[in-house]
Design an enzyme around this catalytic site. Structure first.
Site, PDB file in Angstrom:
ATOM      1  N   ARG A 124       0.810  -1.230   0.000  1.00 54.80           N
ATOM      2  CA  ARG A 124       0.000   0.000   0.000  1.00 54.80           C
ATOM      3  C   ARG A 124       0.841   1.276   0.000  1.00 54.80           C
ATOM      4  O   ARG A 124       0.329   2.364   0.290  1.00 54.80           O
ATOM      5  CB  ARG A 124      -0.991   0.031   1.164  1.00 54.80           C
ATOM      6  CG  ARG A 124      -2.057  -1.049   1.061  1.00 54.80           C
ATOM      7  CD  ARG A 124      -3.291  -0.680   1.858  1.00 54.80           C
ATOM      8  NE  ARG A 124      -4.323  -1.710   1.682  1.00 54.80           N
ATOM      9  CZ  ARG A 124      -4.574  -2.664   2.548  1.00 54.80           C
ATOM     10  NH1 ARG A 124      -3.853  -2.760   3.641  1.00 54.80           N
ATOM     11  NH2 ARG A 124      -5.532  -3.538   2.314  1.00 54.80           N
ATOM     12  N   LYS A 146       2.599  11.694 -11.723  1.00 59.63           N
ATOM     13  CA  LYS A 146       1.888  10.739 -12.578  1.00 59.63           C
ATOM     14  C   LYS A 146       2.765   9.511 -12.759  1.00 59.63           C
ATOM     15  O   LYS A 146       3.872   9.600 -13.278  1.00 59.63           O
ATOM     16  CB  LYS A 146       1.569  11.370 -13.937  1.00 59.63           C
ATOM     17  CG  LYS A 146       0.411  12.328 -13.896  1.00 59.63           C
ATOM     18  CD  LYS A 146       0.295  13.157 -15.151  1.00 59.63           C
ATOM     19  CE  LYS A 146      -0.165  12.340 -16.333  1.00 59.63           C
ATOM     20  NZ  LYS A 146      -0.422  13.213 -17.506  1.00 59.63           N
ATOM     21  N   GLU A 188       9.920  18.080 -25.090  1.00 60.55           N
ATOM     22  CA  GLU A 188       9.034  18.443 -23.987  1.00 60.55           C
ATOM     23  C   GLU A 188       9.273  19.887 -23.537  1.00 60.55           C
ATOM     24  O   GLU A 188       8.333  20.586 -23.127  1.00 60.55           O
ATOM     25  CB  GLU A 188       9.203  17.480 -22.811  1.00 60.55           C
ATOM     26  CG  GLU A 188       8.721  16.058 -23.079  1.00 60.55           C
ATOM     27  CD  GLU A 188       7.190  15.936 -23.111  1.00 60.55           C
ATOM     28  OE1 GLU A 188       6.489  16.902 -22.758  1.00 60.55           O
ATOM     29  OE2 GLU A 188       6.713  14.848 -23.499  1.00 60.55           O
ATOM     30  N   LYS A 226       5.839  23.618 -15.928  1.00 60.86           N
ATOM     31  CA  LYS A 226       5.093  22.432 -15.521  1.00 60.86           C
ATOM     32  C   LYS A 226       4.656  22.539 -14.058  1.00 60.86           C
ATOM     33  O   LYS A 226       3.542  22.148 -13.698  1.00 60.86           O
ATOM     34  CB  LYS A 226       5.924  21.172 -15.750  1.00 60.86           C
ATOM     35  CG  LYS A 226       5.112  19.910 -15.477  1.00 60.86           C
ATOM     36  CD  LYS A 226       5.669  18.660 -16.100  1.00 60.86           C
ATOM     37  CE  LYS A 226       4.689  17.505 -15.931  1.00 60.86           C
ATOM     38  NZ  LYS A 226       5.198  16.234 -16.447  1.00 60.86           N
ATOM     39  N   GLU A 236      -5.399  16.580 -13.102  1.00 65.79           N
ATOM     40  CA  GLU A 236      -5.674  16.627 -14.544  1.00 65.79           C
ATOM     41  C   GLU A 236      -7.164  16.738 -14.867  1.00 65.79           C
ATOM     42  O   GLU A 236      -7.681  16.098 -15.772  1.00 65.79           O
ATOM     43  CB  GLU A 236      -5.084  15.385 -15.222  1.00 65.79           C
ATOM     44  CG  GLU A 236      -4.720  15.605 -16.669  1.00 65.79           C
ATOM     45  CD  GLU A 236      -3.816  14.507 -17.201  1.00 65.79           C
ATOM     46  OE1 GLU A 236      -2.923  14.853 -17.974  1.00 65.79           O
ATOM     47  OE2 GLU A 236      -3.995  13.330 -16.860  1.00 65.79           O
ATOM     48  N   ARG A 240      -4.280  21.202 -16.531  1.00 62.60           N
ATOM     49  CA  ARG A 240      -3.158  20.276 -16.703  1.00 62.60           C
ATOM     50  C   ARG A 240      -3.242  19.534 -18.039  1.00 62.60           C
ATOM     51  O   ARG A 240      -2.240  19.038 -18.553  1.00 62.60           O
ATOM     52  CB  ARG A 240      -3.094  19.279 -15.536  1.00 62.60           C
ATOM     53  CG  ARG A 240      -1.861  18.397 -15.586  1.00 62.60           C
ATOM     54  CD  ARG A 240      -1.628  17.652 -14.297  1.00 62.60           C
ATOM     55  NE  ARG A 240      -0.485  16.772 -14.395  1.00 62.60           N
ATOM     56  CZ  ARG A 240       0.036  16.094 -13.387  1.00 62.60           C
ATOM     57  NH1 ARG A 240      -0.485  16.205 -12.187  1.00 62.60           N
ATOM     58  NH2 ARG A 240       1.072  15.307 -13.558  1.00 62.60           N
ATOM     59  N   ASN A 244      -0.855  17.929 -22.481  1.00 65.95           N
ATOM     60  CA  ASN A 244      -1.095  16.862 -23.455  1.00 65.95           C
ATOM     61  C   ASN A 244      -0.833  17.315 -24.887  1.00 65.95           C
ATOM     62  O   ASN A 244      -0.936  16.510 -25.820  1.00 65.95           O
ATOM     63  CB  ASN A 244      -2.550  16.376 -23.324  1.00 65.95           C
ATOM     64  CG  ASN A 244      -2.785  15.053 -24.016  1.00 65.95           C
ATOM     65  OD1 ASN A 244      -1.984  14.132 -23.916  1.00 65.95           O
ATOM     66  ND2 ASN A 244      -3.888  14.956 -24.745  1.00 65.95           N
ATOM     67  N   HIS A 247       0.550  15.055 -27.629  1.00 68.67           N
ATOM     68  CA  HIS A 247       0.581  13.695 -27.100  1.00 68.67           C
ATOM     69  C   HIS A 247      -0.567  12.813 -27.586  1.00 68.67           C
ATOM     70  O   HIS A 247      -0.438  11.596 -27.594  1.00 68.67           O
ATOM     71  CB  HIS A 247       0.606  13.718 -25.571  1.00 68.67           C
ATOM     72  CG  HIS A 247       1.936  14.121 -25.009  1.00 68.67           C
ATOM     73  ND1 HIS A 247       2.521  15.340 -25.293  1.00 68.67           N
ATOM     74  CD2 HIS A 247       2.806  13.476 -24.194  1.00 68.67           C
ATOM     75  CE1 HIS A 247       3.689  15.411 -24.659  1.00 68.67           C
ATOM     76  NE2 HIS A 247       3.880  14.303 -23.999  1.00 68.67           N
ATOM     77  N   HIS A 251       1.491   9.938 -28.890  1.00 68.07           N
ATOM     78  CA  HIS A 251       1.505   8.643 -28.195  1.00 68.07           C
ATOM     79  C   HIS A 251       1.100   7.512 -29.141  1.00 68.07           C
ATOM     80  O   HIS A 251       1.666   6.409 -29.087  1.00 68.07           O
ATOM     81  CB  HIS A 251       0.556   8.673 -26.992  1.00 68.07           C
ATOM     82  CG  HIS A 251       1.195   9.146 -25.728  1.00 68.07           C
ATOM     83  ND1 HIS A 251       0.478   9.472 -24.603  1.00 68.07           N
ATOM     84  CD2 HIS A 251       2.505   9.336 -25.395  1.00 68.07           C
ATOM     85  CE1 HIS A 251       1.302   9.849 -23.636  1.00 68.07           C
ATOM     86  NE2 HIS A 251       2.537   9.781 -24.096  1.00 68.07           N
ATOM     87  N   HIS A 266      10.560   8.861 -27.430  1.00 64.28           N
ATOM     88  CA  HIS A 266       9.329   9.552 -27.029  1.00 64.28           C
ATOM     89  C   HIS A 266       9.265  10.961 -27.630  1.00 64.28           C
ATOM     90  O   HIS A 266       8.255  11.356 -28.223  1.00 64.28           O
ATOM     91  CB  HIS A 266       9.255   9.628 -25.500  1.00 64.28           C
ATOM     92  CG  HIS A 266       8.095  10.419 -24.996  1.00 64.28           C
ATOM     93  ND1 HIS A 266       6.795   9.954 -25.018  1.00 64.28           N
ATOM     94  CD2 HIS A 266       8.030  11.682 -24.459  1.00 64.28           C
ATOM     95  CE1 HIS A 266       5.981  10.880 -24.519  1.00 64.28           C
ATOM     96  NE2 HIS A 266       6.705  11.924 -24.170  1.00 64.28           N
TER      97      HIS A 266
END
Length: 366
Positions: A124, A146, A188, A226, A236, A240, A244, A247, A251, A266
């Site tokens: 946990r 994230k 980025e 950021k 998000e 936020r 993206n 992306h 992606h 990437h």
């Protein structure tokens, strides 16, 4: 390999977020102090096959009086999956990790995302810190909490939001990288300028030799973009989503090429996504033609241009439909009203998306 960027040592900079801090510069005294004051029962360092060879020796040389257990995983996005997580969890179990253990994620974005996810779910949740070793991971995944893995060809579709205890960023690791990795990370940074800071974009446009760039000069500005967005919208729900940009398409392109003999980094895939989504911004929300041309010409100059066969377009659309930011069965985009001014929650028809991919292919063939 590149051995540069050390003409000038910048003073340590500290970015304080709500629940943790990011140290940028010569990090080792701060890292040693953190480890010695924290009283963890066990300390684990997660590396992949590349950072085991190239980055772990730098880490071990600079970390004093601390015993660490090393966990090694295969390198590459294709191993950012539940099977690799099972290996990490099994190693933690075998090595008697308890809830007062610490995981140090030493590597690029895959290690940071997956290591943080495994730490956050083991018993946990155990503490973790990030030591990102690529430009991409330093300006992207180091902020925001994230964490996650890829599942059924959908990037980052299984994961959690959980912040590290602290992040340590040092460009000393850049000497282990090929210039292509630096170029990937720069994508980025360019995104941060395009969505929120036009002067940062203008500064980055002046870079013409990646191997002679002193990156400490640019990192804090990119990180602050950021930071401000993430602190305003940690989960998000709203602004936020601006992060993206590039992306949604990028992606999908990254996933497509992952299955080929010539996978894209990437940032290379996100550069393609940003070119397509810049075109959509021009067509849909009024981005000016001069700004469209400025953005496209810089990406064409800096990034490899690849042809995307039209037979793969339906597959790309299918992956875009599975993007976790979509709502009401519409594919969600961030677009640019102007350079430095992003608009979230924009949608496009399938035909408009296909038009942008065809447009990209035309720019490749010019």
């Amino acid at each position: 390999m590149c051995h540069m960027w050390f003409s000038k040592k910048y003073k340590m900079q500290i970015l304080k977020l709500d629940t943790y801090s990011i140290f940028v510069g010569d990090i080792w005294a701060e890292l040693n102090s953190f480890l010695q004051q924290s009283n963890y029962t066990h300390i684990f360092v997660l590396v992949d096959e590349n950072t085991l060879e190239l980055c772990l020796p730098i880490f071990l040389k600079n970390v004093k009086n601390t015993h660490c257990e090393i966990i090694v995983v295969p390198a590459g996005e294709q191993f950012k999956n539940i099977e690799t997580c099972q290996h990490i969890w099994s190693e933690l179990m075998r090595l008697n990790a308890d809830r007062k253990s610490l995981m140090i994620n030493l590597g690029g974005g895959v290690i940071g995302d997956m290591g943080g996810f495994c730490a956050s779910t083991f018993k946990r949740g155990i503490d973790f810190i990030q030591i990102p070793t690529t430009l991409l991971s330093q300006v992207d995944s180091s902020i925001g909490g994230k964490l996650g893995i890829d599942f059924e060809n959908v990037k980052n579709s299984i994961g959690v939001f959980q912040n590290p205890q602290v992040v340590f960023i040092d460009t000393i690791f850049f000497k282990t990288l090929p210039v292509e990795e630096i170029r990937s990370g720069m994508a980025e940074m360019l995104k941060h300028g395009l969505i929120a800071n036009a002067s940062h974009w203008d500064e980055l446009l002046e870079i013409d030799d990646l191997e002679k760039t002193v990156w400490e000069k640019y990192l804090p500005t990119s990180l602050k973009v950021k930071q401000q967005i993430v602190e305003e919208d940690p989960f998000e729900k709203n602004i936020r989503k601006a992060l993206n940009f590039g992306h949604t398409i990028g992606h999908a392109v990254e996933t497509l090429f992952l299955e080929t003999p010539t996978p894209l980094r990437h940032g290379e895939a996100i550069a393609i996504g940003m070119m397509c989504e810049t075109y959509l911004s021009f067509k849909k929300v009024g981005l000016s033609k001069p700004e469209l041309q400025t953005i496209l010409s810089f990406f064409q100059k800096q990034y490899p241009q690849v042809h995307i066969d039209e037979q793969h377009f339906p597959t790309l659309i299918n992956w875009m439909r599975k993007d976790k930011k979509n709502e009401n069965n519409a594919i969600n985009f961030t677009m640019l009203k102007d350079i430095g001014n992003a608009l979230i929650n924009q949608t496009c028809s399938e035909e408009e998306i296909l038009d942008s991919l065809r447009f990209y292919n035309l720019t490749v063939n010019v």
